[in-house]
Design a protein around this motif. Structure first.
Motif, PDB file in Angstrom:
ATOM      1  N   ILE A 165      -8.442   0.354  -4.630  1.00 31.94           N
ATOM      2  CA  ILE A 165      -8.976   1.292  -3.647  1.00 31.94           C
ATOM      3  C   ILE A 165      -8.113   2.551  -3.543  1.00 31.94           C
ATOM      4  O   ILE A 165      -8.622   3.670  -3.418  1.00 31.94           O
ATOM      5  CB  ILE A 165      -9.127   0.616  -2.262  1.00 31.94           C
ATOM      6  CG1 ILE A 165     -10.022   1.469  -1.351  1.00 31.94           C
ATOM      7  CG2 ILE A 165      -7.782   0.357  -1.607  1.00 31.94           C
ATOM      8  CD1 ILE A 165     -11.465   1.507  -1.794  1.00 31.94           C
ATOM      9  N   ILE A 166      -6.786   2.402  -3.648  1.00 33.73           N
ATOM     10  CA  ILE A 166      -5.912   3.582  -3.564  1.00 33.73           C
ATOM     11  C   ILE A 166      -6.084   4.459  -4.804  1.00 33.73           C
ATOM     12  O   ILE A 166      -6.057   5.698  -4.715  1.00 33.73           O
ATOM     13  CB  ILE A 166      -4.441   3.149  -3.378  1.00 33.73           C
ATOM     14  CG1 ILE A 166      -4.267   2.503  -1.988  1.00 33.73           C
ATOM     15  CG2 ILE A 166      -3.491   4.338  -3.512  1.00 33.73           C
ATOM     16  CD1 ILE A 166      -2.898   1.906  -1.737  1.00 33.73           C
ATOM     17  N   SER A 167      -6.289   3.841  -5.960  1.00 33.65           N
ATOM     18  CA  SER A 167      -6.535   4.623  -7.179  1.00 33.65           C
ATOM     19  C   SER A 167      -7.843   5.399  -7.068  1.00 33.65           C
ATOM     20  O   SER A 167      -7.932   6.554  -7.510  1.00 33.65           O
ATOM     21  CB  SER A 167      -6.569   3.703  -8.396  1.00 33.65           C
ATOM     22  OG  SER A 167      -5.299   3.143  -8.646  1.00 33.65           O
ATOM     23  N   THR A 194      -6.724  -0.192   8.212  1.00 34.14           N
ATOM     24  CA  THR A 194      -8.163   0.025   8.068  1.00 34.14           C
ATOM     25  C   THR A 194      -8.780  -1.143   7.304  1.00 34.14           C
ATOM     26  O   THR A 194      -8.068  -1.943   6.695  1.00 34.14           O
ATOM     27  CB  THR A 194      -8.444   1.333   7.306  1.00 34.14           C
ATOM     28  OG1 THR A 194      -7.918   1.218   5.972  1.00 34.14           O
ATOM     29  CG2 THR A 194      -7.806   2.521   8.020  1.00 34.14           C
ATOM     30  N   PRO A 195     -10.109  -1.257   7.294  1.00 28.42           N
ATOM     31  CA  PRO A 195     -10.761  -2.368   6.569  1.00 28.42           C
ATOM     32  C   PRO A 195     -10.919  -2.122   5.079  1.00 28.42           C
ATOM     33  O   PRO A 195     -11.620  -2.885   4.409  1.00 28.42           O
ATOM     34  CB  PRO A 195     -12.135  -2.451   7.256  1.00 28.42           C
ATOM     35  CG  PRO A 195     -12.417  -1.057   7.691  1.00 28.42           C
ATOM     36  CD  PRO A 195     -11.072  -0.479   8.097  1.00 28.42           C
ATOM     37  N   PRO A 229       0.802  -1.229   0.000  1.00 23.16           N
ATOM     38  CA  PRO A 229       0.000   0.000   0.000  1.00 23.16           C
ATOM     39  C   PRO A 229       0.834   1.277   0.000  1.00 23.16           C
ATOM     40  O   PRO A 229       0.509   2.242  -0.692  1.00 23.16           O
ATOM     41  CB  PRO A 229      -0.821  -0.127   1.297  1.00 23.16           C
ATOM     42  CG  PRO A 229      -0.894  -1.582   1.555  1.00 23.16           C
ATOM     43  CD  PRO A 229       0.430  -2.127   1.112  1.00 23.16           C
ATOM     44  N   GLY A 230       1.929   1.292   0.775  1.00 19.67           N
ATOM     45  CA  GLY A 230       2.788   2.474   0.812  1.00 19.67           C
ATOM     46  C   GLY A 230       3.438   2.749  -0.524  1.00 19.67           C
ATOM     47  O   GLY A 230       3.514   3.905  -0.974  1.00 19.67           O
ATOM     48  N   VAL A 282       0.140   7.408   4.990  1.00 16.60           N
ATOM     49  CA  VAL A 282      -1.158   7.071   4.403  1.00 16.60           C
ATOM     50  C   VAL A 282      -1.224   5.575   4.110  1.00 16.60           C
ATOM     51  O   VAL A 282      -2.243   4.917   4.350  1.00 16.60           O
ATOM     52  CB  VAL A 282      -1.406   7.889   3.119  1.00 16.60           C
ATOM     53  CG1 VAL A 282      -2.627   7.347   2.379  1.00 16.60           C
ATOM     54  CG2 VAL A 282      -1.591   9.353   3.447  1.00 16.60           C
ATOM     55  N   GLY A 283      -0.111   5.023   3.596  1.00 17.90           N
ATOM     56  CA  GLY A 283      -0.056   3.603   3.295  1.00 17.90           C
ATOM     57  C   GLY A 283      -0.259   2.751   4.536  1.00 17.90           C
ATOM     58  O   GLY A 283      -0.972   1.743   4.505  1.00 17.90           O
ATOM     59  N   VAL A 284       0.356   3.163   5.642  1.00 20.00           N
ATOM     60  CA  VAL A 284       0.218   2.415   6.898  1.00 20.00           C
ATOM     61  C   VAL A 284      -1.212   2.523   7.420  1.00 20.00           C
ATOM     62  O   VAL A 284      -1.805   1.528   7.871  1.00 20.00           O
ATOM     63  CB  VAL A 284       1.212   2.942   7.953  1.00 20.00           C
ATOM     64  CG1 VAL A 284       0.932   2.313   9.313  1.00 20.00           C
ATOM     65  CG2 VAL A 284       2.647   2.647   7.517  1.00 20.00           C
ATOM     66  N   ILE A 285      -1.775   3.730   7.355  1.00 19.96           N
ATOM     67  CA  ILE A 285      -3.157   3.922   7.797  1.00 19.96           C
ATOM     68  C   ILE A 285      -4.091   3.039   6.972  1.00 19.96           C
ATOM     69  O   ILE A 285      -4.997   2.382   7.506  1.00 19.96           O
ATOM     70  CB  ILE A 285      -3.573   5.398   7.684  1.00 19.96           C
ATOM     71  CG1 ILE A 285      -2.769   6.245   8.680  1.00 19.96           C
ATOM     72  CG2 ILE A 285      -5.072   5.559   7.929  1.00 19.96           C
ATOM     73  CD1 ILE A 285      -2.993   7.730   8.541  1.00 19.96           C
ATOM     74  N   TYR A 286      -3.855   2.998   5.667  1.00 21.05           N
ATOM     75  CA  TYR A 286      -4.661   2.147   4.785  1.00 21.05           C
ATOM     76  C   TYR A 286      -4.532   0.690   5.202  1.00 21.05           C
ATOM     77  O   TYR A 286      -5.514  -0.057   5.225  1.00 21.05           O
ATOM     78  CB  TYR A 286      -4.205   2.327   3.339  1.00 21.05           C
ATOM     79  CG  TYR A 286      -4.755   1.275   2.399  1.00 21.05           C
ATOM     80  CD1 TYR A 286      -6.036   1.389   1.878  1.00 21.05           C
ATOM     81  CD2 TYR A 286      -4.000   0.168   2.047  1.00 21.05           C
ATOM     82  CE1 TYR A 286      -6.546   0.427   1.029  1.00 21.05           C
ATOM     83  CE2 TYR A 286      -4.498  -0.801   1.202  1.00 21.05           C
ATOM     84  CZ  TYR A 286      -5.767  -0.661   0.695  1.00 21.05           C
ATOM     85  OH  TYR A 286      -6.270  -1.638  -0.136  1.00 21.05           O
TER      86      TYR A 286
END
Length: 215
Positions: free
Chosen positions: A134-136, A59-60, A14-15, A52-56
């Motif tokens: 989801i990140i996109s 999270t669910p 994610p990061g 942000v990557g770590v927070i993502y």
């Protein structure tokens, strides 16, 4: 791929994806660009992206992005196990306990463990595609907001690009899910041919039934 490697990929992916999205957005808007060489002084600039990557990660969002595909795979295995078991009156809610039996059988057999490695590799791609999706979408929303508020034409192009990337991940996830189900079917075939009696005994014990393995 080992479980350890899979966990590392799921943590860092994610990061990395967020960082790539950050640089793509910067290139489109012209507000920032990817440095030719990343120096120590540049780290504070991209640190928020990895935050942000770590927070993502915690999270669910990933689970929600991949839930319907995961449920298809789980249901395929659940039905396959009960087909081998010979009963169809089991509550689907029992899957959380039954999947433990499934993985116990896999861990006890070298052939099944080899199949599991293939499943882990496919699963790594599977979850990474869910991350990209989801990140996109998150960057697409950010881009649209920037276009509406600031009128930056590049932000509109970024919105279109991020939206297109997200949309492309849906058929990819479908194909990866089919592949995952095929691997699961191969595992079920091995379980039926070599571990059926053990499976029946374990499920009988799980559901408090008299043993039917010999019937």
């Amino acid at each position: 791929m080992s479980i350890s490697a899979l966990k590392k990929l799921r943590f860092f992916a994610p990061g990395v994806i967020a960082a790539l999205g950050y640089f793509i957005l910067g290139e489109f808007t012209g507000w920032w660009s990817q440095p030719d060489e990343l120096s120590f002084e540049d780290l504070p600039k991209i640190l928020p992206v990895f935050v942000v990557g770590v927070i993502y990660y915690v999270t669910p969002l990933r689970d929600r992005s991949n839930r319907k595909y995961f449920e298809r795979v789980s249901e395929n295995i659940r039905q396959g196990l009960y087909r081998i078991y010979g009963r169809d009156d089991i509550n689907p809610e029992d899957w959380a306990r039954v999947r433990v039996v499934f993985f116990q059988l896999i861990d006890s057999d070298e052939s099944l463990r080899e199949k599991a490695k293939i499943a882990y590799f496919n699963g790594a791609i599977w979850t990474t595609v869910a991350d990209v999706r989801i990140i996109s979408w998150i960057y697409a929303v950010i881009s649209l907001v920037l276009f509406v508020l600031l009128g930056n034409t590049g932000a509109l192009l970024a919105f279109i690009s991020f939206s297109a990337i997200s949309l492309v991940t849906y058929p990819i996830s479908n194909e990866l899910t089919k592949k995952h189900m095929e691997i699961g079917d191969e595992q079920l075939t091995l379980i039926e041919s070599t571990h059926k009696i053990r499976l029946v005994k374990k499920l009988d014990a799980l559901h408090g039934r008299e043993n039917t393995a010999g019937t």
